[in-house]
Scaffold this active site. Structure first.
Site, mmCIF file in Angstrom:
data_model
loop_
_atom_site.group_PDB
_atom_site.id
_atom_site.type_symbol
_atom_site.label_atom_id
_atom_site.label_comp_id
_atom_site.label_asym_id
_atom_site.label_seq_id
_atom_site.Cartn_x
_atom_site.Cartn_y
_atom_site.Cartn_z
ATOM 1 N N GLU A 72 2.478 -8.295 -1.236
ATOM 2 C CA GLU A 72 1.190 -8.795 -0.731
ATOM 3 C C GLU A 72 0.996 -10.297 -0.911
ATOM 4 O O GLU A 72 0.439 -10.958 -0.038
ATOM 5 C CB GLU A 72 0.025 -8.054 -1.421
ATOM 6 N N GLY A 120 0.807 -1.223 0.000
ATOM 7 C CA GLY A 120 0.000 0.000 0.000
ATOM 8 C C GLY A 120 0.840 1.272 0.000
ATOM 9 O O GLY A 120 0.353 2.336 -0.395
ATOM 10 N N GLU A 176 1.623 1.790 -3.548
ATOM 11 C CA GLU A 176 0.366 2.212 -4.185
ATOM 12 C C GLU A 176 0.079 3.685 -3.884
ATOM 13 O O GLU A 176 -0.435 4.411 -4.733
ATOM 14 C CB GLU A 176 -0.773 1.311 -3.699
HETATM 15 N N1 CO8 Z 1 2.497 -3.483 9.220
HETATM 16 C C1 CO8 Z 1 2.691 -3.436 10.539
HETATM 17 N N2 CO8 Z 1 3.921 -3.360 11.106
HETATM 18 C C2 CO8 Z 1 4.981 -3.375 10.277
HETATM 19 C C3 CO8 Z 1 4.856 -3.448 8.883
HETATM 20 C C4 CO8 Z 1 3.534 -3.493 8.348
HETATM 21 N N3 CO8 Z 1 3.287 -3.501 7.030
HETATM 22 N N4 CO8 Z 1 6.084 -3.461 8.337
HETATM 23 C C5 CO8 Z 1 6.953 -3.376 9.352
HETATM 24 N N5 CO8 Z 1 6.304 -3.324 10.534
HETATM 25 C C6 CO8 Z 1 6.874 -3.219 11.856
HETATM 26 C C7 CO8 Z 1 7.564 -4.501 12.278
HETATM 27 O O1 CO8 Z 1 6.637 -5.445 12.772
HETATM 28 C C8 CO8 Z 1 8.522 -3.996 13.333
HETATM 29 O O2 CO8 Z 1 7.802 -3.779 14.536
HETATM 30 P P1 CO8 Z 1 8.452 -4.267 15.952
HETATM 31 O O3 CO8 Z 1 9.694 -3.401 16.084
HETATM 32 O O4 CO8 Z 1 7.398 -3.946 16.940
HETATM 33 O O5 CO8 Z 1 8.779 -5.705 15.773
HETATM 34 C C9 CO8 Z 1 8.909 -2.616 12.807
HETATM 35 O O6 CO8 Z 1 7.903 -2.237 11.868
HETATM 36 C C10 CO8 Z 1 10.245 -2.605 12.092
HETATM 37 O O7 CO8 Z 1 10.171 -3.603 11.075
HETATM 38 P P2 CO8 Z 1 11.275 -4.757 10.917
HETATM 39 O O8 CO8 Z 1 11.872 -5.102 12.236
HETATM 40 O O9 CO8 Z 1 10.633 -5.858 10.136
HETATM 41 O O10 CO8 Z 1 12.366 -3.986 10.055
HETATM 42 P P3 CO8 Z 1 13.398 -4.646 9.033
HETATM 43 O O11 CO8 Z 1 14.345 -3.553 8.666
HETATM 44 O O12 CO8 Z 1 13.953 -5.905 9.549
HETATM 45 O O13 CO8 Z 1 12.509 -5.018 7.736
HETATM 46 C C11 CO8 Z 1 10.848 -4.629 6.039
HETATM 47 C C12 CO8 Z 1 11.890 -4.010 6.999
HETATM 48 C C13 CO8 Z 1 11.586 -5.434 4.974
HETATM 49 C C14 CO8 Z 1 10.104 -3.469 5.382
HETATM 50 C C15 CO8 Z 1 9.887 -5.538 6.830
HETATM 51 O O14 CO8 Z 1 9.424 -4.809 7.954
HETATM 52 C C16 CO8 Z 1 8.692 -6.000 6.056
HETATM 53 O O15 CO8 Z 1 8.811 -6.879 5.207
HETATM 54 N N6 CO8 Z 1 7.499 -5.423 6.322
HETATM 55 C C17 CO8 Z 1 6.261 -5.843 5.732
HETATM 56 C C18 CO8 Z 1 6.072 -5.176 4.389
HETATM 57 C C19 CO8 Z 1 4.826 -5.676 3.721
HETATM 58 O O16 CO8 Z 1 4.557 -6.850 3.617
HETATM 59 N N7 CO8 Z 1 4.012 -4.709 3.237
HETATM 60 C C20 CO8 Z 1 2.766 -5.015 2.581
HETATM 61 C C21 CO8 Z 1 1.672 -4.950 3.573
HETATM 62 S S1 CO8 Z 1 0.131 -5.471 2.895
HETATM 63 C C22 CO8 Z 1 -0.411 -4.141 2.050
HETATM 64 O O17 CO8 Z 1 0.185 -3.094 2.020
HETATM 65 C C23 CO8 Z 1 -1.666 -4.365 1.340
HETATM 66 C C24 CO8 Z 1 -2.343 -3.068 0.951
HETATM 67 C C25 CO8 Z 1 -3.629 -3.398 0.339
HETATM 68 C C26 CO8 Z 1 -4.493 -4.124 1.348
HETATM 69 C C27 CO8 Z 1 -5.868 -4.290 0.892
HETATM 70 C C28 CO8 Z 1 -5.987 -5.070 -0.373
HETATM 71 C C29 CO8 Z 1 -5.434 -6.451 -0.341
#
Ligand code: CO8
Length: 261
Positions: free
Chosen positions: A135, A112, A115
């Site tokens: 996703e 997102g 997007e």
């Molecule tokens: N949502 C919630 N929390 C998140 C997200 C997220 N998308 N991404 C990261 N965080 C949080 C982590 O849980 C972490 O929290 P905590 O410190 O409490 O554990 C904090 O942010 C830092 O993240 P990381 O420790 O994971 O940091 P890294 O440097 O190791 O990694 C990344 C960074 C690679 C960005 C990794 O965090 C990651 O892969 N994040 C998820 C990204 C992702 O999958 N995004 C897509 C989400 S789905 C979406 O956007 C769909 C939109 C449309 C939905 C409706 C139609 C389907």
């Protein structure tokens, strides 16, 4: 303005900077942030004389990493549908507002978040940025306009490659395929975004806004209808003080002073 997850600053030169502000979770968009964005864009954004809007993320690491997964995983299918529809509404506001928008991508722009950048008119990325649509790794697919807006920017093949693999690409690759328009050194991202917005802001604001409408609406029409729309909108420009000033200034070999009327 009393928001928890977004902030806004009016910069010199009639430019606004809107920042998504949840750096602890890499600016993931939860319901509250989307509601704040909706309220701000619909009602509170001071649009008078605003020439360009820059959207960026707080902190060094992320633009926006997409939807908030921890919140999303608790949703029922019905809540999820509302969540998707609400995000569509927010992104449509950015895309359809005649004020030109620039996404300043300061780090991860995923799902997102990518997007959101695609709903903006122009994307400028830090060389540290990473973009992608992960996703499918979560068992969903890009649903905040992604499948449609990416296709319009990248074409079918590249869109499918990015969406089906869910793999991230770096800023240089994003630039190569046309997902971002410019890549700049990380430390210079905001100054370059302001510079770009500053160049836009010096042009006739009414003409820029109508050009955005002509490009966006025209790209959804067949060529003949789009050309008719273009003729109508560009003719509206002809009847403005800005048009008189712009042409006069050129002939007098001076910078024009536009008033947006
Ligand atoms: N949502 C919630 N929390 C998140 C997200 C997220 N998308 N991404 C990261 N965080 C949080 C982590 O849980 C972490 O929290 P905590 O410190 O409490 O554990 C904090 O942010 C830092 O993240 P990381 O420790 O994971 O940091 P890294 O440097 O190791 O990694 C990344 C960074 C690679 C960005 C990794 O965090 C990651 O892969 N994040 C998820 C990204 C992702 O999958 N995004 C897509 C989400 S789905 C979406 O956007 C769909 C939109 C449309 C939905 C409706 C139609 C389907």
């Amino acid at each position: 303005m009393g928001y928890q997850f977004i902030s806004y600053k009016r910069e010199p030169g009639d430019i606004g900077t809107l920042t998504i502000n949840r750096p602890k979770v890499l600016n993931a968009l939860n319901w509250s942030t989307l509601r704040e964005l909706d309220d701000f864009l619909e009602d509170k954004l001071p649009k008078e004389n605003l020439k360009a809007l820059i959207i960026t993320g707080e902190g060094e690491k992320a633009f926006v990493v997409g939807a908030d997964i921890s919140e999303m995983q608790e949703m029922t299918a019905r809540e999820f549908q509302e969540y998707v529809g609400f995000a569509h509404r927010v992104y449509d506001q950015i895309e359809n507002d005649p004020i030109p928008s620039v996404a300043a991508i300061n780090g991860y722009a995923l799902g997102g978040g990518c997007e959101l950048a695609l709903a903006c008119d122009i994307r400028i990325a830090s060389e540290r940025a990473k973009l992608g649509f992960p996703e499918v790794k979560l068992g969903i697919f890009p649903g905040w306009g992604g499948t449609q807006r990416i296709t319009r920017v990248l074409g079918l093949g590249k869109t499918k490659e990015l969406v089906f693999t869910g793999e991230m690409i770096d800023a240089a690759e994003a630039h190569r395929i046309g997902l971002v328009e410019r890549v700049v050194p990380h430390e210079q991202l905001m100054s370059e975004a302001w510079k770009l917005a500053g160049i836009i802001s010096k042009n006739g604001p009414y003409a820029v806004r109508l050009a955005k409408t002509a490009i966006n609406a025209g790209s959804e029409m067949d060529l003949q209808k789009a050309l008719l729309l273009e003729k109508t909108l560009v003719s509206l420009c002809f009847d403005t003080e800005d048009r008189v000033e712009g042409m006069k200034a050129f002939l007098e070999k001076r910078e024009p002073v536009f008033n947006g009327v």
